[in-house]
Structure formats: C-alpha cells, structure tokens
Design a protein around this motif. Structure first.
Motif, PDB file in Angstrom:
ATOM      1  N   ASP A   1       1.412  -5.219  -1.511  1.00 56.35           N
ATOM      2  CA  ASP A   1       2.829  -5.306  -1.863  1.00 56.35           C
ATOM      3  C   ASP A   1       3.313  -6.714  -1.523  1.00 56.35           C
ATOM      4  N   PRO A   2       3.436  -7.591  -2.518  1.00 60.16           N
ATOM      5  CA  PRO A   2       3.786  -8.984  -2.228  1.00 60.16           C
ATOM      6  C   PRO A   2       5.262  -9.194  -1.887  1.00 60.16           C
ATOM      7  N   GLY A   3       6.069  -8.124  -1.970  1.00 60.19           N
ATOM      8  CA  GLY A   3       7.473  -8.255  -1.616  1.00 60.19           C
ATOM      9  C   GLY A   3       8.328  -8.819  -2.737  1.00 60.19           C
ATOM     10  N   GLU A   4       9.512  -9.290  -2.363  1.00 57.71           N
ATOM     11  CA  GLU A   4      10.473  -9.794  -3.342  1.00 57.71           C
ATOM     12  C   GLU A   4      10.199 -11.265  -3.642  1.00 57.71           C
ATOM     13  N   GLY A   5      10.881 -11.763  -4.672  1.00 61.87           N
ATOM     14  CA  GLY A   5      10.773 -13.177  -5.017  1.00 61.87           C
ATOM     15  C   GLY A   5      10.405 -13.372  -6.470  1.00 61.87           C
TER      16      GLY A   5
ATOM     17  N   HIS B   1      -4.132   5.960   7.220  1.00 61.70           N
ATOM     18  CA  HIS B   1      -3.253   5.498   6.153  1.00 61.70           C
ATOM     19  C   HIS B   1      -1.917   6.244   6.201  1.00 61.70           C
ATOM     20  N   VAL B   2      -0.854   5.550   6.529  1.00 59.90           N
ATOM     21  CA  VAL B   2       0.497   6.101   6.473  1.00 59.90           C
ATOM     22  C   VAL B   2       1.363   5.073   5.769  1.00 59.90           C
ATOM     23  N   TYR B   3       2.044   5.479   4.727  1.00 56.13           N
ATOM     24  CA  TYR B   3       2.854   4.514   3.989  1.00 56.13           C
ATOM     25  C   TYR B   3       4.140   5.190   3.518  1.00 56.13           C
ATOM     26  N   PRO B   4       5.208   4.435   3.348  1.00 57.33           N
ATOM     27  CA  PRO B   4       6.444   5.014   2.818  1.00 57.33           C
ATOM     28  C   PRO B   4       6.354   5.161   1.313  1.00 57.33           C
TER      29      PRO B   4
ATOM     30  N   ARG C   1       3.586  -2.705   6.850  1.00 53.13           N
ATOM     31  CA  ARG C   1       2.323  -2.901   6.151  1.00 53.13           C
ATOM     32  C   ARG C   1       2.593  -3.515   4.790  1.00 53.13           C
ATOM     33  N   ALA C   2       1.931  -4.617   4.508  1.00 50.12           N
ATOM     34  CA  ALA C   2       2.094  -5.286   3.224  1.00 50.12           C
ATOM     35  C   ALA C   2       0.829  -5.241   2.375  1.00 50.12           C
ATOM     36  N   ALA C   3      -0.301  -4.911   2.987  1.00 50.86           N
ATOM     37  CA  ALA C   3      -1.553  -4.795   2.249  1.00 50.86           C
ATOM     38  C   ALA C   3      -2.541  -3.997   3.095  1.00 50.86           C
ATOM     39  N   TRP C   4      -3.434  -3.281   2.427  1.00 56.92           N
ATOM     40  CA  TRP C   4      -4.422  -2.503   3.161  1.00 56.92           C
ATOM     41  C   TRP C   4      -5.609  -2.175   2.272  1.00 56.92           C
TER      42      TRP C   4
ATOM     43  N   ALA D   1      -2.818  -5.951   6.476  1.00 60.46           N
ATOM     44  CA  ALA D   1      -2.041  -7.165   6.746  1.00 60.46           C
ATOM     45  C   ALA D   1      -0.578  -6.753   6.801  1.00 60.46           C
ATOM     46  N   ARG D   2       0.164  -7.317   7.748  1.00 56.09           N
ATOM     47  CA  ARG D   2       1.550  -6.916   7.948  1.00 56.09           C
ATOM     48  C   ARG D   2       2.479  -8.115   7.783  1.00 56.09           C
ATOM     49  N   ARG D   3       3.682  -7.818   7.336  1.00 61.78           N
ATOM     50  CA  ARG D   3       4.737  -8.797   7.228  1.00 61.78           C
ATOM     51  C   ARG D   3       6.040  -8.161   7.680  1.00 61.78           C
ATOM     52  N   ALA D   4       6.780  -8.861   8.538  1.00 63.22           N
ATOM     53  CA  ALA D   4       8.082  -8.385   9.009  1.00 63.22           C
ATOM     54  C   ALA D   4       7.991  -6.964   9.562  1.00 63.22           C
ATOM     55  N   GLY D   5       6.923  -6.675  10.288  1.00 64.74           N
ATOM     56  CA  GLY D   5       6.775  -5.382  10.930  1.00 64.74           C
ATOM     57  C   GLY D   5       6.368  -4.244  10.026  1.00 64.74           C
TER      58      GLY D   5
END
Length: 318
Positions: free
Chosen positions: A76-80, A3-6, A45-48, A39-43
């Motif tokens: 993290d569902p991102g923006e929108g 697990h590595v996350y910003p 991590r978006a979910a784990w 799960a990844r999006r745009a390079g």
C-alpha cells in the motif's frame, strides 16, 4: 507475526489484493505454519509478504503451499501523485526483499499485482515470466461469441445431456477428485491437503462456487471448484469421470465464466501447467497473461536447485 490487516471501506484492499493473501486462506492452506515479513510507515503496515520456511534434509526452503497458486508482495504505497506512489512502492518492496532471510531457497509465483520486481533483483533474486490464461471482464454474450466455434459446439452438446447443479459439501468434492484421479491413473497433487475444509470455508464466506455435472442417471460425472475475490474468479480445481461427456468440464467452466461476467470479474484459469491445458484454455478465447516468478537460491543446495529448475520441462508454465 501473523497477518492482521484493516479491511478497506470499499474497493480493493492493497494489503489483501487476492484471495490467497487473506488470513483465513493462508491459515488453512498452510496449517497455520507461516510467518510474514513487513514494512511499516507511520505506525501501520504498508507492505507484507508471507513466508513458509521448511527444512528438509538440512535444506531450508520458502515457497507457498500447494493450495496457494499465486502469491506476491502486497503493498500500500499510500496517498500522493503517481510518481510519489511509485517511489513509495519501490522502497517498500525493497524493504520486503531485504528482510527475507539469506541461506534459504526462496520461490514465489506472483499474483497479477506484483509488477515491481526490480527491488527483488537488487536483493539477488532472479525473475522470470510464467503464464496463466485470462478472460477480461466482459458481457457473457461477448465472451460466448469470442469463443472458438468448436468449443461452443462441445458445450452445447454437453448441455443437451448434462444437468449442472451446485455441490454444497467440500467432502463430496474432495472424495470425487481423489477417486477420479485414481480411476484415471493420475497422481493426486493435493493428497494430504485440506481441500474439503477449504472448500467448505470458501463456500461459507461466499468466495467460491462448487459446480457439478450430472448425467441422466443422476450420477456426478464432473465437478469444478471456482474461487473469487475482488477482481477475479479462478478456475482452481476440477475432476471428471473417465466416461464423462467430453464437454462436461468445458460446460462447468463456461458456467463459471458466466458467473464471473455477472459479477464484473476477470476469469483466471489459474495457471497453465501442461501443453494440454494450453489448448484447452485457448478454446475459450482470452489470452495468455504473464505472472512473475521470483527465486533466490544460494549455496551448494541452491546451485543444485537452480540447475534442476533450468532443466524442468514446464518451467515457463505456472
């Protein structure tokens, strides 16, 4: 993959929504024996979701270790707008559920943020509600007034004869907990777990309080380990001597509630595990709060596990 996350610049990091998602806690609680699905999006991590696969007597299981009380998918569902984020959250959660291996008995008691469980149902998981007990963020005066009169009286009597002070050593707490469980003829649920090391680490990181109740002779009669993250304080572990004042633990809990209130945090009692705890927690006010349990049990071993779960007396409790 570990697990590595910003870290987020401010506010809640959706990829580390609770203390139990943080790498230092997972490493210590599992002895470093965990992996992740992601799960990844745009390079990025978006979910784990962490996994803890073990094999015993030929049966593979995946369940969080004992020192991880709640744990669910972090997304993290991102923006929108709200609809776009909801769609992204559902898709990401489905990817995580689909990535979990088949032929393994999976069992998770989820945290407060794991609400999108339909994706797991679509992947063959059963879902059920279990319960913890919570006090919402509120001024201490309001929380005190909302408490049962009998509980307030018990705490006042305890305050008159006990001194509350911080304990700064995890070993002291771990030994006290083990000794008091043995003296009261109770099993030590955390025997063999790295309690002392995690207490020390959580204190060093400013993520915990360790409180002791001392009698007039200066003897430690009760102790409580309280965790906290960005949204909640957790009543994690406590112990008391058989001859301790009957309000000793209640006083420690109230001091922890005051601390949570000062930080603007909810107070989570960490799961309702016995009928006695239902009554004890209710005395402080607040209300039961649902937590989702996810499980998937396949094959003959899975069928046996599912039957045992249905017969378990406390299956609706955390």
């Amino acid at each position: 993959m570990k697990h590595v996350y910003p870290l987020a610049d401010g506010g809640l990091d959706p990829l580390a929504p609770t203390i139990f998602h943080e790498s230092w806690w997972l490493e210590a609680a599992s002895g470093g024996r965990y992996e992740i699905v992601e799960a990844r999006r745009a390079g990025r991590r978006a979910a784990w979701l962490p996994t803890f696969t073990r094999r015993k007597f030929g049966v593979k299981t995946n369940a969080p270790p004992r020192l991880v009380h709640f744990l669910g998918p972090a997304v993290d569902p991102g923006e929108g707008d709200a609809a776009s984020r909801a769609y992204a959250r559902a898709a990401l959660t489905r990817e995580l559920a689909a990535a979990l291996p088949r032929g393994v008995i999976h069992s998770y008691k989820c945290d407060r943020f794991a609400g999108d469980v339909v994706a797991f149902q679509l992947e063959g998981f059963s879902t059920a509600l279990q319960f913890t007990h919570e006090l919402g963020p509120a001024p201490a005066e309001m929380l005190w007034t909302a408490m049962r009169k009998k509980k307030r009286s018990q705490i006042r009597r305890a305050q008159a004869c006990l001194r509350i002070a911080s304990i700064d050593d995890g070993g002291t707490f771990a030994r006290f907990y083990a000794d008091m469980q043995a003296a009261r003829g109770k099993a030590n649920y955390y025997a063999g777990e790295p309690v002392a090391a995690l207490v020390d680490e959580s204190l060093a990181r400013g993520r915990a309080s360790l409180l002791g109740a001392y009698d007039g002779r200066g003897a430690l009669t009760a102790a409580a380990w309280i965790l906290r993250d960005g949204t909640s304080a957790y009543y994690f572990m406590s112990a008391r001597a058989a001859d301790a004042h009957d309000g000793a633990v209640s006083l420690l809990v109230w001091k922890a509630i005051e601390g949570a209130s000062a930080r603007g945090l909810a107070f989570d009692f960490g799961g309702v595990s016995t009928p006695e705890s239902v009554a004890f927690f209710a005395g402080f006010g607040g209300a039961p709060a649902p937590r989702v349990r996810l499980a998937r049990a396949e094959g003959p071993h899975g069928a046996i596990w599912a039957i045992r779960e249905r017969l378990r007396a406390n299956r609706h409790l955390c």
